[in-house]
Design a protein around this motif. Structure first.
Motif, short mmCIF file in Angstrom:
data_model
loop_
_atom_site.label_atom_id
_atom_site.label_comp_id
_atom_site.label_asym_id
_atom_site.label_seq_id
_atom_site.Cartn_x
_atom_site.Cartn_y
_atom_site.Cartn_z
N THR A 6 0.81 -1.22 0.00
CA THR A 6 0.00 0.00 0.00
C THR A 6 0.84 1.27 0.00
OG1 THR A 6 -0.15 -0.06 2.41
CG2 THR A 6 -1.94 -1.10 1.18
N LEU A 7 2.14 1.17 0.13
CA LEU A 7 2.98 2.37 0.22
C LEU A 7 2.91 3.21 -1.05
CD1 LEU A 7 5.00 4.12 1.72
CD2 LEU A 7 6.82 2.62 0.89
N HIS A 8 2.99 2.57 -2.21
CA HIS A 8 2.94 3.31 -3.47
C HIS A 8 1.60 4.03 -3.62
CE1 HIS A 8 6.42 0.85 -4.29
NE2 HIS A 8 6.63 1.49 -5.42
N TRP A 9 0.52 3.34 -3.32
CA TRP A 9 -0.80 3.94 -3.48
C TRP A 9 -1.03 5.06 -2.48
CZ3 TRP A 9 -3.31 -1.52 -3.57
CH2 TRP A 9 -3.01 -2.14 -4.78
N ALA A 10 -0.58 4.87 -1.26
CA ALA A 10 -0.73 5.92 -0.24
C ALA A 10 0.08 7.15 -0.61
CB ALA A 10 -0.31 5.39 1.13
N GLU A 44 2.36 9.92 -8.52
CA GLU A 44 0.91 10.09 -8.41
C GLU A 44 0.14 8.94 -9.05
OE1 GLU A 44 -0.67 13.89 -9.46
OE2 GLU A 44 0.70 14.95 -8.10
N ARG A 45 0.78 8.18 -9.91
CA ARG A 45 0.13 7.01 -10.51
C ARG A 45 0.44 5.74 -9.74
NH1 ARG A 45 2.22 6.30 -15.80
NH2 ARG A 45 3.87 7.75 -15.28
N GLY A 46 1.25 5.85 -8.69
CA GLY A 46 1.57 4.68 -7.87
C GLY A 46 2.62 3.78 -8.48
N ILE A 47 3.35 4.27 -9.47
CA ILE A 47 4.39 3.48 -10.09
C ILE A 47 5.64 3.46 -9.22
CG2 ILE A 47 5.95 3.38 -12.09
CD1 ILE A 47 3.61 4.49 -13.74
N ALA A 79 -5.59 3.85 6.48
CA ALA A 79 -6.98 3.96 6.02
C ALA A 79 -7.27 2.98 4.89
CB ALA A 79 -7.26 5.39 5.56
N GLY A 80 -6.23 2.30 4.40
CA GLY A 80 -6.44 1.31 3.34
C GLY A 80 -6.59 1.96 1.98
N PRO A 81 -5.55 2.61 1.47
CA PRO A 81 -5.68 3.29 0.18
C PRO A 81 -5.94 2.31 -0.96
CG PRO A 81 -3.38 3.09 0.76
CD PRO A 81 -4.18 2.61 1.95
N ARG A 82 -6.55 2.84 -1.98
CA ARG A 82 -6.84 2.05 -3.17
C ARG A 82 -5.92 2.51 -4.30
NH1 ARG A 82 -12.93 2.97 -1.93
NH2 ARG A 82 -13.24 1.23 -0.53
N PRO A 83 -5.76 1.67 -5.31
CA PRO A 83 -4.94 2.10 -6.45
C PRO A 83 -5.49 3.39 -7.05
CG PRO A 83 -5.55 -0.21 -6.66
CD PRO A 83 -6.31 0.35 -5.49
N PRO A 84 -4.59 4.26 -7.54
CA PRO A 84 -5.06 5.49 -8.17
C PRO A 84 -5.97 5.17 -9.34
CG PRO A 84 -2.68 5.50 -7.94
CD PRO A 84 -3.16 4.14 -7.55
N GLY A 85 -6.91 6.05 -9.61
CA GLY A 85 -7.82 5.86 -10.74
C GLY A 85 -7.08 5.89 -12.06
N ARG A 86 -7.74 5.48 -13.08
CA ARG A 86 -7.12 5.42 -14.40
C ARG A 86 -6.72 6.80 -14.90
NH1 ARG A 86 -9.95 1.72 -18.56
NH2 ARG A 86 -7.87 1.88 -19.40
N ARG A 87 -7.32 7.84 -14.39
CA ARG A 87 -7.04 9.19 -14.85
C ARG A 87 -5.93 9.86 -14.05
NH1 ARG A 87 -11.72 12.54 -16.90
NH2 ARG A 87 -11.79 11.49 -18.88
N ALA A 88 -5.37 9.17 -13.08
CA ALA A 88 -4.32 9.77 -12.25
C ALA A 88 -3.07 10.00 -13.09
CB ALA A 88 -4.00 8.87 -11.07
N GLY A 89 -2.35 11.04 -12.76
CA GLY A 89 -1.12 11.38 -13.47
C GLY A 89 -1.39 12.21 -14.69
N LYS A 90 -0.34 12.56 -15.39
CA LYS A 90 -0.52 13.42 -16.56
C LYS A 90 -1.06 12.59 -17.71
CE LYS A 90 4.14 13.22 -18.45
NZ LYS A 90 5.31 13.98 -18.77
#
Length: 97
Positions: A6-10, A44-47, A79-90
């Motif tokens: 969850t670190l990347h998503w958070a 911001e994309r969790g990569i 809080a249990g973050p979820r993967p960023p949405g498909r529109r996240a990032g540039k």
């Protein structure tokens, strides 16, 4: 060493939220932090979740302490973050741009 899933998503959620709250584009935050726009976009994309150096620079650009930024990331993880949405990032570049 085992990865923390969850670190990347958070990190993505917190950096995106703080950047938007500050009224900055990814490019502006990147410039203030001395990082590339692609690096901020990847965070911001969790990569990627960012190095300690990057976290320090981002916190400074957002006018906060690095410890405060890490604390917000920890709270997001709890809080249990979820993967960023498909529109996240540039958005992807269009041909001819």
């Amino acid at each position: 060493m085992e990865k923390i899933p969850t670190l990347h998503w958070a990190t993505a959620a917190v950096v995106r939220r703080l950047r938007r709250r500050a009224g900055l584009s990814q490019g502006q935050l990147a410039g203030l932090a001395g990082l590339s726009e692609d690096y901020i976009s990847g965070m911001e994309r969790g990569i990627q979740c960012g190095s300690l150096t990057a976290i320090m620079h981002i916190a400074s650009a957002l006018r906060m302490g690095a410890a405060e930024l890490v604390h917000l990331i920890e709270a997001e993880m709890a809080a249990g973050p979820r993967p960023p949405g498909r529109r996240a990032g540039k958005p992807p570049r269009r041909e001819g741009e």
